[in-house]
Design an enzyme around this catalytic site. Structure first.
Site, PDB file in Angstrom:
ATOM      1  N   ASP A 390     -51.873  19.980  35.766  1.00 24.30           N
ATOM      2  CA  ASP A 390     -52.437  20.386  37.049  1.00 24.30           C
ATOM      3  C   ASP A 390     -51.544  21.421  37.710  1.00 24.30           C
ATOM      4  OD1 ASP A 390     -54.976  19.006  37.409  1.00 24.30           O
ATOM      5  OD2 ASP A 390     -53.703  17.235  37.317  1.00 24.30           O
ATOM      6  N   THR A 391     -52.169  22.171  38.627  1.00 24.06           N
ATOM      7  CA  THR A 391     -51.703  23.514  38.872  1.00 24.06           C
ATOM      8  C   THR A 391     -51.798  23.900  40.338  1.00 24.06           C
ATOM      9  OG1 THR A 391     -52.553  24.024  36.686  1.00 24.06           O
ATOM     10  CG2 THR A 391     -52.126  25.894  38.114  1.00 24.06           C
ATOM     11  N   VAL A 392     -50.974  24.889  40.741  1.00 30.60           N
ATOM     12  CA  VAL A 392     -51.177  25.551  42.017  1.00 30.60           C
ATOM     13  C   VAL A 392     -51.474  27.017  41.735  1.00 30.60           C
ATOM     14  CG1 VAL A 392     -49.765  23.987  43.376  1.00 30.60           C
ATOM     15  CG2 VAL A 392     -48.677  25.973  42.338  1.00 30.60           C
ATOM     16  N   ILE A 407     -50.254  31.942  39.200  1.00 31.22           N
ATOM     17  CA  ILE A 407     -50.575  30.537  38.951  1.00 31.22           C
ATOM     18  C   ILE A 407     -49.351  29.843  38.377  1.00 31.22           C
ATOM     19  CG2 ILE A 407     -51.492  30.864  36.603  1.00 31.22           C
ATOM     20  CD1 ILE A 407     -53.827  28.914  37.605  1.00 31.22           C
ATOM     21  N   MET A 472     -57.793  26.512  39.675  1.00 35.33           N
ATOM     22  CA  MET A 472     -56.869  25.543  39.083  1.00 35.33           C
ATOM     23  C   MET A 472     -57.612  24.457  38.313  1.00 35.33           C
ATOM     24  SD  MET A 472     -54.609  25.182  42.532  1.00 35.33           S
ATOM     25  CE  MET A 472     -55.913  25.728  43.623  1.00 35.33           C
TER      26      MET A 472
END
Length: 580
Positions: A390-392, A407, A472
């Protein structure tokens, strides 16, 4: 009175039109635009910042107002997200970016992903795993070199202006003083903490996670103030010692000590050897728009492959989120993802047929495999004719016309679950994305970059910047990119509407870590997609499932006519777009 009456009638007509655009229980009506949009796009002349947390957005905006560049603001905002949204990002993870240089009228791509430990060979990995056929999602074997800090400094060296110490100062203060946790982040934090606690035996060392990211033994709830003084101290060391503090200095020493104690294979020598790589973004033209992604080891090429296939269909005539439209998009996704499973890997170790994968000729061949009335259950990857979650995400634009699409990720929320002593961040678990089949392009090897899901996106039109954006969420990212682009290009939605519109998420395709799709996978649809569409998709053989993760989107659009920026941050996250 007549004026008031006609004004009232006009409002009624506008509200009725808005309702027709999308009816959802409990949702209010907008006066204009599509009714599913949460708000209007944010407008600004001098600069714009869009991130997944309002505080990070405000920090980035402050940097722009202080004379910083878009890259300065992006670094400051990304550092802030490591404080306020540590479940999804931080300096224990990797980073990718696309930068539009207004002065040079050119796009630059940066791959700041880290490599596997040099001391852990393929055979040693197999010996440790025993009968297991995949690298565990959590714990020591999942950890590769974190690339984010080097990414910051590479970006800053080329495009920065203000001192890095000034860019990190707000995050240092907030990490010490604390920040209230917003709704979506709090929910995700709680779910992730429970999931990791259940894997404590695999993680091997979980005490530091509890001490750093839990409050009185529990994940924070909405509104609770979270503090991370260890991260503040780490940021101070980076501010004073630069990238070498992380890769060669006191932080690297602390990581090495922790790794030896906690069973990680990462060593100071691996950190010292790390270098980010400047790469050429790759693109295809979709209906007059040049769409850019970064080449593998990321998955951005899947977006380009899908768009090439979709250009052969009249999507607008099908109708937005109709059964015909969704069917074609899902089938195009299946085609691209089987190639993704076979070919996307570290190009330093594998020859990737990139030009062939994004060629129109290949897209025409693949397009023929789509049956308009039947969902495919199995699709093989294409074979080149020549052998030669999972990501910002954040995006920033400044008053000189520079734009950044950035990202950054822990991979899964809180990554490996392992927190080095006294440093305040969690190691990502990107190393779990390797394949263990000896002949696979993405097979595990020492000092190798694993397949990565995180992808920044950028679009130009007629040589001018048009859209800096990202979505994301693991394998949802290429699907999200394509849906956003179709919403804007095919259906004329504005930059905010494009993100708020209901999405699909298809899972079950072949993966770079192994496995093939044999049953057509599973299709999740958001609630804004009607019941009759669902029924028709099931008739065509799609296996509908319950809820899924549908991503999180931010974007900045350049309006070349009015010479302004339009910013957007969707309703699925806690984020904010702000400009001035």
């Amino acid at each position: 009175m007549k004026i008031l009456y006609f004004g009232y009638v006009l409002i009624v007509i506008m509200l009725t039109t808005a309702r027709l655009h999308g009816q959802q229980t409990g949702k209010g009506d907008r006066l204009t635009g599509f009714n599913f949009a949460t708000r209007s796009p944010v407008l600004g002349r001098q600069g714009m910042v869009a991130t997944s947390h309002p505080l990070a957005t405000q920090i980035g905006l402050d940097v722009l107002k202080q004379g910083g560049t878009a890259v300065d603001a992006a670094i400051a905002a990304n550092a802030a997200l490591g404080v306020v949204e540590p479940n999804n990002g931080g300096i224990g993870g990797d980073l990718f970016a696309i930068v539009w240089s207004a002065k040079e009228r050119k796009l630059y791509g940066l791959n700041a992903s880290g490599r596997s430990p040099n001391g852990l060979t393929y055979q040693a990995m197999k010996d440790v795993l025993g009968s297991r056929t995949q690298i565990p999602l959590y714990g020591p074997l999942s950890v590769s070199v974190p690339g984010t800090v080097d990414g910051w400094f590479q970006l800053h060296k080329r495009f920065g202006k203000l001192p890095v110490a000034r860019l990190l100062a707000p995050s240092i203060r907030y990490a010490r003083e604390g920040v209230p946790v917003p709704q979506v982040i709090a929910y995700s934090w709680q779910v992730a903490a429970q999931r990791l606690a259940a894997q404590e035996a695999v993680i091997n060392e979980f005490t530091n996670f509890r001490k750093t990211f839990l409050i009185d033994g529990k994940a924070p709830t909405e509104g609770q103030v979270f503090r991370n003084p260890d991260l503040a101290t780490t940021y101070e060391k980076i501010a004073s010692g630069g990238r070498d503090a992380f890769y060669n200095g006191p932080i690297a020493d602390a990581i090495d000590r922790y790794a030896r104690r906690a069973g990680l294979y990462l060593r100071k020598a691996d950190l010292a050897a790390h270098q980010s790589q400047w790469v050429e973004p790759v693109s295809v033209n979709y209906r007059g728009y040049d769409v850019y992604e970064l080449p593998p080891n990321g998955q951005g090429v899947a977006v380009l492959q899908m768009l090439n296939v979709l250009e052969g269909f009249d999507l607008k005539a099908m109708g937005h989120n109709s059964a015909d439209y969704l069917h074609v998009l899902v089938e195009a996704k299946k085609l691209a993802f089987e190639d993704r499973a076979r070919y996307y890997a570290d190009p330093d170790f594998s020859k990737i047929p990139l030009n062939w994968l994004i060629s129109r000729e290949y897209a025409a061949q693949r397009r023929k495999l789509i049956d308009p009335k039947k969902a495919a259950e199995r699709i093989d990857a294409g074979m080149p004719t020549l052998r030669n979650g999972d990501t910002v995400y954040l995006t920033v634009a400044d008053d000189q016309g520079n734009m950044v699409s950035l990202i950054q990720s822990n991979m899964l929320e809180f990554g490996s679950g392992m927190v080095p002593d006294g440093l305040g961040f969690v190691f990502h678990n990107r190393g779990t994305s390797f394949n263990l089949q000896p002949d696979h392009a993405n097979v595990y090897g020492p000092a190798k970059r694993p397949f990565s899901t995180i992808i920044p996106g950028f679009v130009t039109k007629n040589g001018e910047p048009f859209l800096s954006f990202g979505v994301m969420g693991g394998a949802m990212q290429p699907q999200g990119h394509v849906q956003i682009l179709c919403n804007i290009i095919d259906f004329g939605m504005n930059v905010q509407e494009a993100g708020d519109a209901a999405r699909f998420s298809h899972s079950g395709s072949g993966e770079p870590i192994g496995g093939l799709m044999t049953d057509g996978g599973r299709l999740a649809l958001e609630s804004g997609i009607s019941a009759d569409v669902r029924t028709e998709l099931e008739k065509r053989g799609h296996h509908l499932t319950g809820t899924d993760f549908f991503g999180g989107y931010q974007a900045i659009q350049w309006d070349a006519v009015n010479r302004i920026y339009r910013g957007a941050s969707e309703m699925r996250k806690d984020g904010q777009a702000a400009g001035y």
